[in-house]
Design an enzyme around this catalytic site. Structure first.
Site, PDB file in Angstrom:
ATOM      1  N   LYS A 214     -87.044  17.936  48.839  1.00 15.46           N
ATOM      2  CA  LYS A 214     -88.150  18.898  48.769  1.00 15.46           C
ATOM      3  C   LYS A 214     -89.406  18.301  48.153  1.00 15.46           C
ATOM      4  CE  LYS A 214     -85.616  21.613  45.548  1.00 15.46           C
ATOM      5  NZ  LYS A 214     -85.065  20.737  44.504  1.00 15.46           N
TER       6      LYS A 214
ATOM      7  N   LYS B  72     -85.417   7.983  41.349  1.00 15.22           N
ATOM      8  CA  LYS B  72     -86.558   8.753  40.839  1.00 15.22           C
ATOM      9  C   LYS B  72     -87.452   7.903  39.950  1.00 15.22           C
ATOM     10  CE  LYS B  72     -85.298  13.368  41.866  1.00 15.22           C
ATOM     11  NZ  LYS B  72     -85.156  14.760  41.539  1.00 15.22           N
TER      12      LYS B  72
ATOM     13  N   LYS C 120     -82.408  10.663  52.187  1.00 15.52           N
ATOM     14  CA  LYS C 120     -82.071  12.094  52.295  1.00 15.52           C
ATOM     15  C   LYS C 120     -83.329  12.968  52.366  1.00 15.52           C
ATOM     16  CE  LYS C 120     -81.745  14.045  47.712  1.00 15.52           C
ATOM     17  NZ  LYS C 120     -81.355  15.216  47.030  1.00 15.52           N
TER      18      LYS C 120
END
Ligand code: AQP
Length: 331
Positions: free
Chosen positions: A199, A114, A196
């Site tokens: 969203k 992130k 992966k």
């Protein structure tokens, strides 16, 4: 709450939920509600580790609750609540920060991923995210935590912090176990099956939303990258695209990957993609319809959150009291 084992899990309102969230988490939540005492949280405190638009965040918090309900979670059987409405999460989170080492947090792969993705906002919350997650779970003495594979490292950290605290102050926290589904634990991106499905991905073709219509779902599966060759065989290393689709189909139909391979022996990629698209769309369709109805009734959703927060508060207050007392705070 009874003397059944306790389950805690949560989903961030950081975007519209994907097929990955459904297969890795939501679907399993419903399967556990009869045998365990379950708390399912909308973890909005976690979501602000990445910048959120306030209006959208409120709407998405309702949306996650509506999806919990649409996926079959019964608000009387389960404690369904919003994390920011129960102050114990932030209180225990702060305390546990002081029992977690920087070396431990430095190893967290989600932080590394992130921070690369949000290089302009690498904030302290993103770094200590796993500590708040540990607090979420330990606050209720949860025995088991249903999660996708991506959260396993965070759960291990929660176990280590709990063990450390117990060692210093005597038995306080139950050491939680992960509950990771056999298939569906790691649904990969449709365009880049080496990462992966997420969203918050910028490319909408990478994910399937739980609330997407049939046409769109089929279109996205048709576009999904496949690999060289033409056989439907499971080989994660050399055929990551087709293997991802096989795992999705296996998970949705509750079949093994071997059964799926047999079923599509001799089929072409195009036919297989259509079959996956159709099956996924048909499974998600009733959930989408129910979700849309629920989103029209915010007063009802507020009442579920209110009741959930009351129950979660009364369950978590004794733990905050015990921890604060053990640490040495005046009560
Ligand atoms: N691709 C996935 N396959 C299987 N399980 C998954 N989960 C997430 N993605 C997949 C599981 O869904 C639960 C809720 O996840 P979260 O909202 O807490 O955050 P996350 O793991 O960071 O999920 P996302 O979709 O990738 O969100 P963003 O993009 O906001 O970071 C967890 O149990 C997770 O394991």
């Amino acid at each position: 709450m009874s003397n059944k084992k306790k389950i805690f899990s949560g989903v961030q309102p950081s975007g519209n939920l994907t097929l990955g969230n459904y297969l890795g988490a939501l679907r399993n939540f419903g399967l556990l509600q009869d045998d365990f005492d379950c708390l399912y949280c909308v973890v909005d405190l976690h979501s602000i580790t990445v910048r959120q638009d306030p209006e959208l965040l409120r709407e998405r918090s309702y949306a996650v609750l509506a999806l919990y309900l649409a996926c079959g979670l019964d608000p009387d059987k389960n404690v369904l609540f919003l994390q920011s409405q129960v102050s114990g999460h932030a209180e225990l989170g702060w305390a546990l920060n002081c029992y977690t080492y920087m070396g431990e947090l430095n190893r967290m792969t989600q932080f590394k991923d992130k921070s690369q993705k949000h290089a302009d906002n690498i904030n302290g919350g993103l770094y200590t995210y796993p500590v708040l997650m540990a607090a979420d779970i330990l606050l209720y003495n949860a025995d088991m935590v249903p999660i996708g594979q991506d959260q396993k490292q965070h759960l291990e950290l929660a176990r280590n912090v709990a063990e450390r605290f117990n060692k210093i102050y005597g038995d306080t926290f139950v050491i939680p176990e992960p509950f990771i589904p056999k298939t569906g634990a790691r649904v990969m991106s449709l365009q880049d099956p080496t990462k992966k499905m997420s969203k918050s991905d910028d490319n909408v073709n990478n994910f399937i939303l739980i609330t997407e219509g049939k046409d769109k779902i089929i279109k996205k599966f048709k576009k999904a990258v496949t690999d060289s060759g033409s056989e439907i065989v499971y080989d994660e290393e050399n055929k990551p695209g087709i293997s991802n689709l096989m795992k999705i189909y296996a998970s949705i139909t509750s079949k093994s990957v071997e059964e799926v391979q047999k079923e599509f022996e001799g089929s072409r990629y195009g036919d297989f993609k259509m079959a996956v698209g159709n099956t996924v769309a048909d499974t998600l369709e009733p959930i989408r319809i129910r979700y849309e109805e629920l989103m029209q009734d915010k007063a009802y959703l507020d009442s579920v959150f209110k009741k959930g927060a009351e129950r979660a508060k009364s369950m978590s207050e004794p733990m905050i009291d015990e921890v604060y007392r053990k640490i040495g705070f005046l009560r």
